[in-house]
Design a protein around this motif. Structure first.
Motif, PDB file in Angstrom:
ATOM      1  N   ASP A   1     117.913  49.062  21.731  1.00  0.00           N
ATOM      2  CA  ASP A   1     117.845  50.200  20.799  1.00  0.00           C
ATOM      3  C   ASP A   1     116.546  50.219  20.013  1.00  0.00           C
ATOM      4  N   ILE A   2     115.455  50.431  20.705  1.00  0.00           N
ATOM      5  CA  ILE A   2     114.168  50.594  20.020  1.00  0.00           C
ATOM      6  C   ILE A   2     113.646  51.959  20.457  1.00  0.00           C
TER       7      ILE A   2
ATOM      8  N   MET B   1     118.619  30.016  29.215  1.00  0.00           N
ATOM      9  CA  MET B   1     118.294  31.385  28.802  1.00  0.00           C
ATOM     10  C   MET B   1     119.479  32.286  29.145  1.00  0.00           C
ATOM     11  N   THR B   2     119.911  33.071  28.176  1.00  0.00           N
ATOM     12  CA  THR B   2     121.029  33.970  28.454  1.00  0.00           C
ATOM     13  C   THR B   2     120.592  35.425  28.441  1.00  0.00           C
ATOM     14  N   SER B   3     119.530  35.718  27.702  1.00  0.00           N
ATOM     15  CA  SER B   3     119.000  37.077  27.780  1.00  0.00           C
ATOM     16  C   SER B   3     117.495  37.031  27.577  1.00  0.00           C
ATOM     17  N   ALA B   4     116.819  37.954  28.216  1.00  0.00           N
ATOM     18  CA  ALA B   4     115.363  37.963  28.195  1.00  0.00           C
ATOM     19  C   ALA B   4     114.843  38.273  26.794  1.00  0.00           C
TER      20      ALA B   4
ATOM     21  N   ALA C   1     121.546  41.334  19.585  1.00  0.00           N
ATOM     22  CA  ALA C   1     122.975  41.210  19.321  1.00  0.00           C
ATOM     23  C   ALA C   1     123.739  42.011  20.377  1.00  0.00           C
ATOM     24  N   VAL C   2     124.887  41.500  20.766  1.00  0.00           N
ATOM     25  CA  VAL C   2     125.694  42.221  21.747  1.00  0.00           C
ATOM     26  C   VAL C   2     126.162  43.535  21.123  1.00  0.00           C
ATOM     27  N   LYS C   3     125.980  44.601  21.878  1.00  0.00           N
ATOM     28  CA  LYS C   3     126.353  45.911  21.354  1.00  0.00           C
ATOM     29  C   LYS C   3     127.870  46.086  21.349  1.00  0.00           C
ATOM     30  N   MET C   4     128.388  46.584  20.259  1.00  0.00           N
ATOM     31  CA  MET C   4     129.824  46.824  20.168  1.00  0.00           C
ATOM     32  C   MET C   4     130.079  48.324  20.248  1.00  0.00           C
ATOM     33  N   ARG C   5     131.237  48.673  20.779  1.00  0.00           N
ATOM     34  CA  ARG C   5     131.647  50.078  20.768  1.00  0.00           C
ATOM     35  C   ARG C   5     133.155  50.148  20.644  1.00  0.00           C
ATOM     36  N   GLU C   6     133.644  51.312  20.286  1.00  0.00           N
ATOM     37  CA  GLU C   6     135.084  51.515  20.201  1.00  0.00           C
ATOM     38  C   GLU C   6     135.700  51.325  21.582  1.00  0.00           C
TER      39      GLU C   6
END
Lengths: 492, 95
Positions: A247-248, B52-55, B59-64
């Motif tokens: 989100d940038i 390494m888990t992410s490049a 933060a992990v994105k949350m959604r409903e």
């Protein structure tokens, strides 16, 4: 020679806005050229001529109303790894026979919304696994370049071979491509085009056939750095459908390119002087360093000590993720199905016939390293090495703004020359793969010609989400290398 | 790490890919040489290194947790090699 075909995106946009020519004329010129050249080059698998003409007409209407988008009226080739609604998408694999996606990828949606026109789908290595476009189920794509006085067929590089060949041969001003270990930058270097691999998470992966999810990133192949900036500005977005998209806000890359160059710090990683690098590539690299000095940049040697481990770590991580991603091709949901005695033999027969040798090799390699008892020794170890590689870059970027390296250890090679040895083929990615392992942006820019008359590229590596600086620095190479030759049109 | 033909056959079955005798033989050599080549990673000291888990750190994105899409079985089934009344058809699994 049709002048319209030589135009860059920036020039064509100007011409369309001025009314010098219409989107229909511009598109038709490309369709005609594809018709003339594709038999020899095999860059396009499908030409969507009717769709292109309809889209061009709609573009002309928007141009007339003054509602032009950033890519209004620009015809584009799409690597056949991007799902296109109602247009066959194959990943150049037999296993996706006849697959017509009921949806459109986010990247291509962004392009069409900006007014771009779809010319068709482009050749690639099967599931983007290869460095020469020789693993495509639909036949090799041919490099528009030949050595001086020699008609040996050369590979365009891979996996985005069709994208690079089409742009180099003026069949389209730009194409979409994807890069997992070098698949945008290596073919760009082999064909004298500009190839930009954005930061991981800058461009949505939604609707792009997955190879290795933690490494895959889409980007453009174009003929100029400015065009790469225009394309990236449209392809990049934040996308709710891809949880790894960041989100940038997408900056104005053309504006960011305009900044000053004086004082830019350019790092030269000493570990990139690899064994087997040809003298002329080493000389080109030195030439590049001189160009930056002349432009007022500061040059600093840096060390990336884990460089040599990037490729072996890649050949654990990428096959592991591929074996998982490609599990979906089971003869049930889409594509090829080969019947068997029961459901297991149906799966096994379908996947035996549907996948080519290189894809099978990688799936099996991936299955092995993820299998019980080996996960820690291979996958986990490789992911730890990846952290070491990333830390090397973090350290280097405390001192410099961009890194300058060659893109490939050699110019384009002949078809069949190294396809017999998987390990030798893998070494093609030795200078590009580190960038994917660390998730960084990288760009290959044409910088000179080999003694045999083939294009050579230099690579720049940037900080995460700093594509603006990367593009600004890339412009230096383009300006300093001057007008490089175009391929002789031997196919017409 | 030496891979033998039995191991090739085992992982080919896990991966649901039928291999011929000829393929199993050449895969035995190819996979062994690739695995020997990746052994060099053991030179790297990763004692206190996190995988390494992410490049990019994020933060992990949350959604409903709500349904946002769907209701078009016909479109999903359209590409299936065999289907019947909006169902995928597979060989009989239960006798």
């Amino acid at each position: 020679m049709n002048d319209l075909l030589d135009l860059t995106i920036a020039e064509a946009r100007q011409g369309l806005d001025n009314g010098d020519f219409s989107a229909v004329e511009y598109t038709d010129a490309h369709l005609k050229e594809i018709e003339a050249a594709n038999k020899a080059l095999n860059a396009f698998l499908i030409v969507t001529d009717e769709k292109a003409q309809d889209m061009a007409k709609a573009s002309d209407e928007r141009l007339a109303k003054g509602e032009a988008g950033a890519l209004e009226g620009i015809p584009i080739g799409v690597k056949d790894l991007f799902c296109t609604k109602g247009v066959r998408t194959t990943a150049c694999s037999h296993i996706l026979d006849g697959f017509e996606p009921p949806y459109e990828s986010t990247v291509t949606t962004n392009l069409w919304e900006a007014g771009a026109i779809m010319l068709g789908k482009l050749n690639l290595d099967e599931f983007a696994m290869g460095s020469s476009n020789e693993t495509s189920y639909y036949g090799n794509c041919v490099n528009p370049w030949r050595r001086d006085g020699d008609d040996t067929i050369l590979v365009p590089g891979g996996s985005s071979g069709g994208s690079a060949a089409a742009v180099a041969a003026n069949l389209c001003p730009a194409a979409t491509a994807t890069d997992t270990g070098g698949s945008i930058r290596q073919p760009a270097a082999f064909t004298g085009t500009v190839g930009l691999k954005p930061t991981y998470g800058r461009v949505s992966r939604w609707g792009v056939v997955a190879f290795a999810s933690s490494l895959d990133q889409a980007g453009p192949i174009t003929r100029t750095v400015e065009d790469a900036a225009i394309m990236l500005g449209v392809m990049a977005s934040t996308d709710e459908k891809d949880t790894t998209s960041i989100d940038i806000p997408v900056p104005d890359y053309l504006e960011e390119m305009k900044g000053k160059l004086k004082g830019l710090k350019v790092g030269i990683p000493k570990e990139y002087r690899v064994d087997g690098m040809s003298d002329e590539i080493a000389a080109l690299w030195d030439q590049g360093i001189e160009w930056y000095k002349d432009a007022g940049a500061k040059i600093e040697e840096v060390s990336l000590p884990h460089t040599k481990y990037a490729l072996p770590a890649y050949y654990i991580v990428a096959p592991a993720e591929a074996s998982s991603n490609l599990a979906r091709y089971d003869g049930v949901k889409y594509g090829l199905r080969v019947e068997g005695d029961d459901i297991i033999s149906m799966y096994e027969n379908t996947r035996a016939e549907g996948f080519g040798a290189e894809v099978k090799r990688r799936i099996l390699m991936g299955t092995y390293v993820l299998s019980a008892g080996y996960y820690d020794a291979y996958y986990l170890k490789a992911q730890k090495v990846r952290t070491c590689i990333k830390k090397d870059f973090d350290e280097a970027f405390k001192k410099v703004d961009v890194l300058l390296t060659p893109t490939t250890p050699s110019p384009a090679f002949a078809a069949g020359e190294i396809s017999g040895d998987p390990l030798e083929m893998y070494l093609n990615d030795i200078l590009t793969v580190t960038v994917n392992m660390a998730g960084l942006p990288g760009i290959s820019v044409p910088a000179g010609m080999s003694s045999t008359g083939l294009p050579l590229g230099l690579q720049l590596i940037g900080k995460p989400f700093d594509e603006g600086t990367l593009l600004r620095a890339a412009q230096v190479i383009e300006d300093a290398s001057g007008e490089l030759p175009a391929p002789a049109r031997w196919w017409s | 790490m030496q891979i033998n033909e039995a191991t090739v056959r085992k992982i080919a079955h896990l991966a649901r890919i039928k291999v011929t005798d000829e393929e199993a033989k050449s895969l035995e050599t190819e996979l062994t040489s690739i695995l020997e080549w990746v052994e060099q990673l053991n030179e790297v000291d990763t004692e206190n290194v996190e995988p390494m888990t992410s490049a990019v750190e994020t933060a992990v994105k949350m959604r409903e947790d709500v349904v946002t899409d769907g209701g078009y079985a016909g479109r999903i089934i359209r590409n299936a090699p065999k289907s019947d009344d909006n169902f995928f058809v597979v060989p009989k699994v239960v006798e």
